[in-house]
Write a protein that holds these residues in place. Structure first.
Motif, PDB file in Angstrom:
ATOM      1  N   LEU A   1      27.776  21.729  11.274  1.00 15.49           N
ATOM      2  CA  LEU A   1      29.331  21.633  10.478  1.00 15.49           C
ATOM      3  C   LEU A   1      29.806  20.413  11.427  1.00 15.49           C
ATOM      4  CD1 LEU A   1      30.565  24.972  10.559  1.00 15.49           C
ATOM      5  CD2 LEU A   1      29.428  23.844   8.875  1.00 15.49           C
ATOM      6  N   ILE A   2      30.645  20.160  10.281  1.00 14.34           N
ATOM      7  CA  ILE A   2      31.068  19.096  10.650  1.00 14.34           C
ATOM      8  C   ILE A   2      32.575  19.019  11.256  1.00 14.34           C
ATOM      9  CG2 ILE A   2      31.729  17.618   8.338  1.00 14.34           C
ATOM     10  CD1 ILE A   2      33.885  17.748   7.086  1.00 14.34           C
ATOM     11  N   PRO A   3      33.102  17.941  12.234  1.00  8.97           N
ATOM     12  CA  PRO A   3      34.203  18.464  12.956  1.00  8.97           C
ATOM     13  C   PRO A   3      35.172  19.136  12.328  1.00  8.97           C
ATOM     14  CG  PRO A   3      33.582  16.242  13.873  1.00  8.97           C
ATOM     15  CD  PRO A   3      32.699  16.726  12.327  1.00  8.97           C
ATOM     16  N   ASP A   4      35.790  18.708  11.548  1.00 11.16           N
ATOM     17  CA  ASP A   4      36.667  20.048  10.517  1.00 11.16           C
ATOM     18  C   ASP A   4      36.532  21.020  10.218  1.00 11.16           C
ATOM     19  OD1 ASP A   4      39.863  19.711   9.190  1.00 11.16           O
ATOM     20  OD2 ASP A   4      38.861  20.255   7.173  1.00 11.16           O
ATOM     21  N   ARG A   5      35.646  21.585  10.019  1.00  8.81           N
ATOM     22  CA  ARG A   5      35.161  22.470   9.560  1.00  8.81           C
ATOM     23  C   ARG A   5      34.722  23.634  11.060  1.00  8.81           C
ATOM     24  NH1 ARG A   5      34.184  23.661   4.136  1.00  8.81           N
ATOM     25  NH2 ARG A   5      33.786  21.984   3.241  1.00  8.81           N
ATOM     26  N   GLN A   6      33.903  23.035  11.735  1.00  8.32           N
ATOM     27  CA  GLN A   6      34.263  23.231  13.353  1.00  8.32           C
ATOM     28  C   GLN A   6      35.176  23.913  14.032  1.00  8.32           C
ATOM     29  OE1 GLN A   6      32.188  20.045  15.832  1.00  8.32           O
ATOM     30  NE2 GLN A   6      30.042  21.127  15.312  1.00  8.32           N
ATOM     31  N   SER A   7      36.620  23.251  13.925  1.00  5.68           N
ATOM     32  CA  SER A   7      37.468  23.288  14.171  1.00  5.68           C
ATOM     33  C   SER A   7      37.988  24.570  13.344  1.00  5.68           C
ATOM     34  CB  SER A   7      38.563  22.096  14.368  1.00  5.68           C
ATOM     35  OG  SER A   7      38.462  21.171  15.058  1.00  5.68           O
ATOM     36  N   LYS A   8      37.949  24.622  12.729  1.00  3.89           N
ATOM     37  CA  LYS A   8      38.392  25.742  11.115  1.00  3.89           C
ATOM     38  C   LYS A   8      37.729  27.532  12.112  1.00  3.89           C
ATOM     39  CE  LYS A   8      39.972  23.665   7.414  1.00  3.89           C
ATOM     40  NZ  LYS A   8      40.166  23.256   6.175  1.00  3.89           N
ATOM     41  N   VAL A   9      36.121  26.978  11.984  1.00  5.68           N
ATOM     42  CA  VAL A   9      35.177  28.521  12.778  1.00  5.68           C
ATOM     43  C   VAL A   9      35.518  28.984  14.066  1.00  5.68           C
ATOM     44  CG1 VAL A   9      32.751  29.271  13.253  1.00  5.68           C
ATOM     45  CG2 VAL A   9      33.830  27.514  11.307  1.00  5.68           C
ATOM     46  N   TYR A  10      35.847  27.772  14.549  1.00 10.15           N
ATOM     47  CA  TYR A  10      36.577  27.744  16.327  1.00 10.15           C
ATOM     48  C   TYR A  10      37.375  28.591  16.435  1.00 10.15           C
ATOM     49  CZ  TYR A  10      37.358  27.975  21.460  1.00 10.15           C
ATOM     50  OH  TYR A  10      37.434  27.936  22.608  1.00 10.15           O
ATOM     51  N   SER A  11      38.364  28.568  15.868  1.00  7.84           N
ATOM     52  CA  SER A  11      39.809  29.088  15.522  1.00  7.84           C
ATOM     53  C   SER A  11      39.576  30.293  15.276  1.00  7.84           C
ATOM     54  CB  SER A  11      40.562  28.010  14.591  1.00  7.84           C
ATOM     55  OG  SER A  11      41.868  29.085  14.450  1.00  7.84           O
ATOM     56  N   PHE A  12      38.582  30.493  14.341  1.00 11.38           N
ATOM     57  CA  PHE A  12      39.198  32.234  13.850  1.00 11.38           C
ATOM     58  C   PHE A  12      38.108  32.830  14.618  1.00 11.38           C
ATOM     59  CE2 PHE A  12      36.536  35.343  11.140  1.00 11.38           C
ATOM     60  CZ  PHE A  12      36.877  35.617  10.510  1.00 11.38           C
ATOM     61  N   ALA A  13      37.628  32.249  14.879  1.00 12.25           N
ATOM     62  CA  ALA A  13      36.223  32.857  16.220  1.00 12.25           C
ATOM     63  C   ALA A  13      37.038  33.688  17.307  1.00 12.25           C
ATOM     64  CB  ALA A  13      35.516  32.622  16.228  1.00 12.25           C
ATOM     65  N   GLN A  14      37.822  32.221  17.727  1.00 10.60           N
ATOM     66  CA  GLN A  14      38.809  33.100  19.188  1.00 10.60           C
ATOM     67  C   GLN A  14      39.489  33.659  19.210  1.00 10.60           C
ATOM     68  OE1 GLN A  14      38.589  31.612  22.279  1.00 10.60           O
ATOM     69  NE2 GLN A  14      39.629  33.252  22.419  1.00 10.60           N
ATOM     70  N   HIS A  15      40.026  33.997  17.498  1.00 15.02           N
ATOM     71  CA  HIS A  15      41.270  35.219  17.372  1.00 15.02           C
ATOM     72  C   HIS A  15      40.410  36.168  17.138  1.00 15.02           C
ATOM     73  CE1 HIS A  15      43.974  31.792  16.456  1.00 15.02           C
ATOM     74  NE2 HIS A  15      45.007  32.398  16.437  1.00 15.02           N
ATOM     75  N   GLN A  16      39.734  36.290  16.918  1.00 19.28           N
ATOM     76  CA  GLN A  16      38.265  37.772  16.494  1.00 19.28           C
ATOM     77  C   GLN A  16      38.193  37.928  17.795  1.00 19.28           C
ATOM     78  OE1 GLN A  16      37.431  39.777  13.295  1.00 19.28           O
ATOM     79  NE2 GLN A  16      39.349  37.887  12.861  1.00 19.28           N
TER      80      GLN A  16
END
Length: 244
Positions: A83-98
């Motif tokens: 993934l590009i960095p912007d999409r990586q940030s969104k995936v990481y944020s979602f996974a961390q909250h999960q």
């Protein structure tokens, strides 16, 4: 095998199992009877445990030694890396909250491994906010048990919030050397208008910039904990330097 070195692989795997079993540094240090500083160096990849300590860690988490010393990249990591960095940030944020939500739901069903413990009683002078500010009630002093303490410190505080994660966790006890000499880039304990914080501090012109270590972002890509400033209009008091 990835490009990670042995220490980084070990740190990555220890952190993985700490998250899986909801074990923080303080508990790991206390349960294993190993100094907090040593455990911190392991999970930050600064040092590599001796073979007997690797076996102790493996027994503690109920895994094999190879699970700790070998690197493995899951399919989700493979996807993430494409993934590009912007999409990586969104995936990481979602996974961390999960993960945070899962941890809270599993609180009453944690796997607990009993190990010999060593503890020290320290007096807590108050709380340091790793979020939006905490009133520093100096009259409210309590005692807690910790795995280990630095050889020299003046005050102990408890962290409130996760804006300084992963270096400092919510509820962790931190130790402070009372001094006004907190230099640029050091972690300081500071009181602003009656509210106490733990932050990385920088002096810029006549203002103090306070920086959070947690780089999580929201769904719009904005930092959950942006930098903020204290200037001449604030009642600023530097409590001291946090001992790391």
């Amino acid at each position: 095998m990835s490009g990670l070195g042995n220490k980084e692989i070990m740190a990555k795997n220890i952190n993985k199992y700490m998250r899986k079993f909801d074990v923080d540094r303080k508990k790991l240090s206390s349960d294993l009877g190993i100094s907090y500083t040593t455990v911190t160096d392991w999970i930050k990849g600064k040092t590599y445990p001796r073979i007997d300590k690797i076996e102790m860690l493996a027994n503690y988490f109920g895994v094999s030694k190879s699970d700790l010393v070998e690197d493995s990249i899951s399919s989700i990591e493979t996807i993430y890396n494409q993934l590009i960095p912007d999409r990586q940030s969104k995936v990481y944020s979602f996974a961390q909250h999960q993960l945070d939500e899962q941890t809270r739901l599993q609180t009453n069903n944690k796997v607990i491994v009993m190990m010999p413990t060593k503890s020290t009683t320290v007096e807590i002078a108050g709380k340091l906010s790793a979020g939006g500010g905490t009133y520093n009630d100096k009259s409210c002093v309590e005692t807690v048990e910790v795995g280990s303490t630095p050889s020299h410190y003046d005050l102990a505080f408890q962290v409130a919030g996760d804006s300084m994660y992963p270096t400092f966790e919510d509820g962790e006890v931190v130790f402070v050397k009372e001094t006004n000499d907190v230099f640029n880039g050091q972690i300081g304990a500071v009181e602003i208008n009656g509210e106490a914080f733990i932050k990385k501090m920088y002096l810029e012109d006549h203002k103090v910039r306070l920086v959070s270590l947690n780089t999580d972002v929201d769904e719009n890509g904005d930092r959950l904990y942006p930098d903020f400033y204290s200037d001449d209009f604030d009642d600023l008091y530097i409590i001291g330097r946090v001992i790391i």
